[in-house]
Design a protein around this motif. Structure first.
Motif, PDB file in Angstrom:
ATOM      1  N   VAL A  35       0.844  -1.196   0.000  1.00 17.33           N
ATOM      2  CA  VAL A  35       0.000   0.000   0.000  1.00 17.33           C
ATOM      3  C   VAL A  35       0.880   1.246   0.000  1.00 17.33           C
ATOM      4  N   ILE A  36       1.920   1.232   0.822  1.00 19.33           N
ATOM      5  CA  ILE A  36       2.851   2.359   0.887  1.00 19.33           C
ATOM      6  C   ILE A  36       3.614   2.469  -0.430  1.00 19.33           C
ATOM      7  N   GLU A  37       3.995   1.334  -0.979  1.00 18.32           N
ATOM      8  CA  GLU A  37       4.694   1.316  -2.265  1.00 18.32           C
ATOM      9  C   GLU A  37       3.846   1.948  -3.362  1.00 18.32           C
ATOM     10  N   GLN A  38       2.571   1.605  -3.414  1.00 19.04           N
ATOM     11  CA  GLN A  38       1.680   2.171  -4.430  1.00 19.04           C
ATOM     12  C   GLN A  38       1.523   3.679  -4.235  1.00 19.04           C
ATOM     13  N   ALA A  39       1.431   4.114  -2.985  1.00 20.20           N
ATOM     14  CA  ALA A  39       1.316   5.547  -2.708  1.00 20.20           C
ATOM     15  C   ALA A  39       2.575   6.283  -3.171  1.00 20.20           C
ATOM     16  N   LEU A  40       3.742   5.698  -2.933  1.00 20.58           N
ATOM     17  CA  LEU A  40       4.999   6.316  -3.376  1.00 20.58           C
ATOM     18  C   LEU A  40       5.067   6.338  -4.903  1.00 20.58           C
ATOM     19  N   GLN A  41       4.687   5.241  -5.525  1.00 24.76           N
ATOM     20  CA  GLN A  41       4.704   5.181  -6.990  1.00 24.76           C
ATOM     21  C   GLN A  41       3.762   6.225  -7.591  1.00 24.76           C
ATOM     22  N   ASP A  42       2.579   6.356  -7.028  1.00 19.55           N
ATOM     23  CA  ASP A  42       1.611   7.346  -7.513  1.00 19.55           C
ATOM     24  C   ASP A  42       2.136   8.766  -7.332  1.00 19.55           C
ATOM     25  N   ALA A  43       2.717   9.056  -6.169  1.00 19.52           N
ATOM     26  CA  ALA A  43       3.254  10.398  -5.896  1.00 19.52           C
ATOM     27  C   ALA A  43       4.411  10.715  -6.838  1.00 19.52           C
ATOM     28  N   CYS A  44       5.244   9.725  -7.124  1.00 22.80           N
ATOM     29  CA  CYS A  44       6.353   9.940  -8.060  1.00 22.80           C
ATOM     30  C   CYS A  44       5.828  10.255  -9.460  1.00 22.80           C
ATOM     31  N   ALA A  45       4.774   9.581  -9.870  1.00 21.92           N
ATOM     32  CA  ALA A  45       4.188   9.835 -11.192  1.00 21.92           C
ATOM     33  C   ALA A  45       3.662  11.266 -11.277  1.00 21.92           C
ATOM     34  N   VAL A  46       3.032  11.737 -10.215  1.00 21.51           N
ATOM     35  CA  VAL A  46       2.496  13.105 -10.179  1.00 21.51           C
ATOM     36  C   VAL A  46       3.615  14.131 -10.334  1.00 21.51           C
ATOM     37  N   HIS A  47       4.784  13.855  -9.734  1.00 25.35           N
ATOM     38  CA  HIS A  47       5.891  14.818  -9.737  1.00 25.35           C
ATOM     39  C   HIS A  47       6.962  14.495 -10.782  1.00 25.35           C
ATOM     40  N   ASN A  48       6.652  13.605 -11.726  1.00 25.21           N
ATOM     41  CA  ASN A  48       7.568  13.256 -12.814  1.00 25.21           C
ATOM     42  C   ASN A  48       8.917  12.747 -12.285  1.00 25.21           C
ATOM     43  N   ILE A  49       8.862  11.849 -11.311  1.00 27.46           N
ATOM     44  CA  ILE A  49      10.057  11.239 -10.728  1.00 27.46           C
ATOM     45  C   ILE A  49      10.080   9.776 -11.163  1.00 27.46           C
ATOM     46  N   MET A  50      11.218   9.335 -11.703  1.00 29.41           N
ATOM     47  CA  MET A  50      11.342   7.925 -12.082  1.00 29.41           C
ATOM     48  C   MET A  50      11.294   7.068 -10.825  1.00 29.41           C
ATOM     49  N   TYR A  51      10.569   5.973 -10.902  1.00 35.31           N
ATOM     50  CA  TYR A  51      10.381   5.063  -9.781  1.00 35.31           C
ATOM     51  C   TYR A  51      10.845   3.691 -10.241  1.00 35.31           C
ATOM     52  N   LEU A  52      11.960   3.220  -9.706  1.00 31.04           N
ATOM     53  CA  LEU A  52      12.548   1.968 -10.166  1.00 31.04           C
ATOM     54  C   LEU A  52      12.670   0.963  -9.034  1.00 31.04           C
ATOM     55  N   LYS A  53      12.385  -0.294  -9.340  1.00 33.09           N
ATOM     56  CA  LYS A  53      12.607  -1.359  -8.377  1.00 33.09           C
ATOM     57  C   LYS A  53      14.087  -1.718  -8.443  1.00 33.09           C
ATOM     58  N   PHE A  54      14.724  -1.819  -7.270  1.00 31.75           N
ATOM     59  CA  PHE A  54      16.153  -2.082  -7.189  1.00 31.75           C
ATOM     60  C   PHE A  54      16.360  -3.554  -6.861  1.00 31.75           C
ATOM     61  N   THR A  55      17.020  -4.260  -7.745  1.00 35.27           N
ATOM     62  CA  THR A  55      17.397  -5.635  -7.459  1.00 35.27           C
ATOM     63  C   THR A  55      18.910  -5.731  -7.576  1.00 35.27           C
ATOM     64  N   LEU A  73       9.313  13.091  -0.292  1.00 34.99           N
ATOM     65  CA  LEU A  73       9.348  13.907  -1.505  1.00 34.99           C
ATOM     66  C   LEU A  73       9.599  15.370  -1.183  1.00 34.99           C
ATOM     67  N   GLU A  74       9.046  15.852  -0.083  1.00 32.28           N
ATOM     68  CA  GLU A  74       9.281  17.244   0.324  1.00 32.28           C
ATOM     69  C   GLU A  74      10.758  17.468   0.648  1.00 32.28           C
ATOM     70  N   LEU A  75      11.383  16.543   1.348  1.00 33.27           N
ATOM     71  CA  LEU A  75      12.794  16.687   1.726  1.00 33.27           C
ATOM     72  C   LEU A  75      13.748  16.587   0.545  1.00 33.27           C
ATOM     73  N   THR A  76      13.343  15.878  -0.484  1.00 32.93           N
ATOM     74  CA  THR A  76      14.270  15.604  -1.580  1.00 32.93           C
ATOM     75  C   THR A  76      13.929  16.372  -2.852  1.00 32.93           C
ATOM     76  N   PHE A  77      12.873  15.999  -3.526  1.00 35.62           N
ATOM     77  CA  PHE A  77      12.591  16.549  -4.849  1.00 35.62           C
ATOM     78  C   PHE A  77      11.831  17.870  -4.839  1.00 35.62           C
ATOM     79  N   LEU A  78      11.026  18.127  -3.830  1.00 34.54           N
ATOM     80  CA  LEU A  78      10.158  19.309  -3.853  1.00 34.54           C
ATOM     81  C   LEU A  78      10.763  20.519  -3.152  1.00 34.54           C
ATOM     82  N   SER A  79      11.833  20.331  -2.422  1.00 29.62           N
ATOM     83  CA  SER A  79      12.484  21.420  -1.695  1.00 29.62           C
ATOM     84  C   SER A  79      13.693  21.921  -2.483  1.00 29.62           C
ATOM     85  N   THR A  80      14.023  23.177  -2.309  1.00 30.16           N
ATOM     86  CA  THR A  80      15.223  23.714  -2.951  1.00 30.16           C
ATOM     87  C   THR A  80      16.458  23.498  -2.087  1.00 30.16           C
TER      88      THR A  80
END
Length: 149
Positions: free
Chosen positions: A20-40, A116-123
């Motif tokens: 559920v948290i993963e889907q929320a993060l994926q959705d938020a990344c899509a809204v802010h044009n952030i690539m979301y990749l699974k790391f293996t 997202l606020e700490l990383t991509f949305l803040s200057t």
């Protein structure tokens, strides 16, 4: 003749699953044009996801994210690898909630929104966070068990 009995039971609040948290993060990344990749990786303990995008200051940014169900913590091996990544200059975060409405704010743990606020949305430039690792015998930080990445 049958009778139906209705019972009301109180349930403890349900903690969202990692998915559920993963889907929320994926959705938020899509809204802010952030690539979301699974790391293996062949290395055990690597964070679950990599986020790649341009921050509010126009700079490229890569963030490693470990997803956890609320109330759970990264395993020792995961902490070791996260600290190793941090020692090499990476930004690593643990996300354990979807929303800002959580009552368990802890050092090093974030919601999808706060990440997202700490990383991509803040200057402001985010600062890598250390994850507490202590050897139970010596109380000294331990990184020796981590192979080179």
């Amino acid at each position: 003749m049958s009778t139906t009995t209705s019972t009301t039971t109180k349930h403890a609040p349900v903690r969202p699953l990692e998915t559920v948290i993963e889907q929320a993060l994926q959705d938020a990344c899509a809204v802010h044009n952030i690539m979301y990749l699974k790391f293996t990786s062949s290395v055990t303990g690597v964070p679950d996801r990599i986020l790649q995008g341009i921050n509010a200051a126009g700079q490229p940014l890569t963030v490693y994210v470990e997803l956890k169900r609320p109330g759970t913590h990264p395993r020792t091996r995961q902490k070791e690898v996260m600290n190793r990544l941090i020692n090499h200059g990476a930004l690593v975060f643990v996300v354990d909630a979807r929303d800002i409405d959580v009552t368990h704010f802890r050092h090093n743990y974030h919601t999808v929104e706060s990440l997202l606020e700490l990383t991509f949305l803040s200057t402001k430039i985010p600062v890598p966070e250390r994850f507490d690792l202590f050897n139970s015998n010596t109380k000294a930080n331990t990184y020796s068990a981590v192979p080179a990445l």
